[in-house]
Design an enzyme around this catalytic site. Structure first.
Site, PDB file in Angstrom:
ATOM      1  N   GLY A   1       0.769  -1.227   0.000  1.00  0.00           N
ATOM      2  CA  GLY A   1       0.000   0.000   0.000  1.00  0.00           C
ATOM      3  C   GLY A   1       0.809   1.291   0.000  1.00  0.00           C
ATOM      4  O   GLY A   1       0.265   2.348  -0.320  1.00  0.00           O
ATOM      5  N   ASP A   2       2.085   1.219   0.376  1.00  0.00           N
ATOM      6  CA  ASP A   2       2.922   2.433   0.370  1.00  0.00           C
ATOM      7  C   ASP A   2       4.345   2.025  -0.021  1.00  0.00           C
ATOM      8  O   ASP A   2       5.312   2.296   0.685  1.00  0.00           O
ATOM      9  CB  ASP A   2       2.904   3.071   1.776  1.00  0.00           C
ATOM     10  CG  ASP A   2       3.498   4.481   1.790  1.00  0.00           C
ATOM     11  OD1 ASP A   2       3.753   5.038   0.697  1.00  0.00           O
ATOM     12  OD2 ASP A   2       3.713   5.028   2.889  1.00  0.00           O
ATOM     13  N   LEU A   3       4.420   1.346  -1.162  1.00  0.00           N
ATOM     14  CA  LEU A   3       5.647   0.642  -1.520  1.00  0.00           C
ATOM     15  C   LEU A   3       6.632   1.525  -2.284  1.00  0.00           C
ATOM     16  O   LEU A   3       6.931   1.310  -3.444  1.00  0.00           O
ATOM     17  CB  LEU A   3       5.290  -0.616  -2.335  1.00  0.00           C
ATOM     18  CG  LEU A   3       6.357  -1.700  -2.423  1.00  0.00           C
ATOM     19  CD1 LEU A   3       6.808  -2.164  -1.047  1.00  0.00           C
ATOM     20  CD2 LEU A   3       5.830  -2.883  -3.227  1.00  0.00           C
TER      21      LEU A   3
END
Ligand code: ADP
Length: 302
Positions: A208-210
């Site tokens: 999700g926040d890669l």
């Protein structure tokens, strides 16, 4: 996976972890994050653990981060630091904390990028059973993207989820940056999102926040994932984010596509996924991100 253990003081958490009388022998500040304060703590006996802290009111950030890391751990596909506990502390000036296993960044193994790609593809292929309440996409609790709330209400359509839980809330919060003309374009863009996005072949748990800062080399020289904003969605949204700020090797992309082939037209959809992160940056850090946001909205309706 069980919810993280909650403590009402840091001293109590440390004793529960490492035995009665455990104290912090050394504290080292760690920089690199942009939301919380981060520390390496060396405990009596020499064990080192990692701690993030924030104001007491922000305990919910840490509860959500722990749930996210636990969900990734539950796939048994890729390294994530073990959560040791969360809590609040009134002894030394009221704060909340998240304790986890310390990852000593070591040099990367020769096959670091290839292995990361394979592990990420496996994570994306893992079962998502039990992770979403009432739907295929979303997550059982809301969490945070940066310091902003991320809504994870369950949906059966990926496109509807991405429109209603990702893009719309960000556009609403950014409304002061747009004039009447822009607003018309945004409405048209959102109305026609199903002409751009496609439903995935299977739902995937996403980090999700890669971005590059959230993948670090562990003691074993392998890639470990930290600081997630997990939800169940289309795997290509994670891949898109790796491309937003760069830093991932071409070997990573070749290996990922070899392990989990992309649906045709990914390149066009990539910018829509990244629009979410650009809007989030616009809302957190200001108008530097505005031209790129407008550019993507304008281009998609050509
Ligand atoms: P924030 O929540 O503020 O974004 P991060 O999760 O990015 O914080 O972490 C802040 C810093 O701590 C980063 O430099 C990161 O690499 C490092 N870090 C994060 N988790 C660990 C860990 N488990 N062990 C060691 N260092 C870590």
């Amino acid at each position: 996976m069980a919810a993280p253990q909650r403590f009402t003081s840091l001293a109590g958490a440390l004793c529960a972890l490492a035995g009665e009388g455990t104290k912090i022998e050394k504290t080292s500040r760690i920089f690199g994050g942009d939301i919380n304060e981060a520390y390496g703590l060396t405990l009596t006996g020499g064990r080192q653990i990692f701690m993030k802290s924030n104001t007491k009111e922000n305990l919910s950030f840490f509860a959500a981060e722990a749930e996210g890391l636990n969900a990734i751990t539950g796939t048994k596909t890729i390294g994530t630091p073990k959560i040791l506990g969360i809590g609040t502390d009134e002894d030394r000036g009221s704060f909340s904390f998240l304790l986890m296993e310390f990852i000593h960044g070591k040099s990367r193994r020769a096959d670091y990028w290839e292995e990361l790609a394979g592990q990420l593809a496996n994570m994306h292929r893992a079962s998502t059973a039990g992770l979403v309440t009432n739907g295929k996409y979303g997550f059982f609790c809301d969490n945070f993207i940066g310091r902003r709330r991320q809504i994870n209400t369950g949906y059966d359509s990926w496109t509807s989820f991405f429109r209603e839980c990702r893009l719309e809330p960000q556009f609403q919060d950014a409304s002061r940056y747009f004039d009447g003309q822009d607003r018309k374009k945004i409405i048209r863009f959102l109305d026609h999102l199903d002409e751009i996005l496609v439903e995935p072949e299977q739902p995937s748990l996403l980090h999700g926040d890669l971005w590059g800062g959230n993948v670090i080399a562990g003691n074993d020289g392998r890639a470990w994932l930290i600081d997630p904003a997990v939800y169940v969605g289309h795997a290509e949204a994670d891949l898109a984010m790796t491309e937003l700020f760069g830093g991932f090797s071409p070997t990573f992309y070749d290996a990922y596509k070899g392990a989990l082939p992309l649906q045709p037209g990914y390149e066009r959809r990539r910018d829509v996924y990244n629009l979410y992160h650009l809007l989030n940056h616009l809302n957190m850090f200001g108008r530097t991100y505005l031209p790129e946001v407008k550019h993507i909205v304008g281009r998609m309706r050509e």
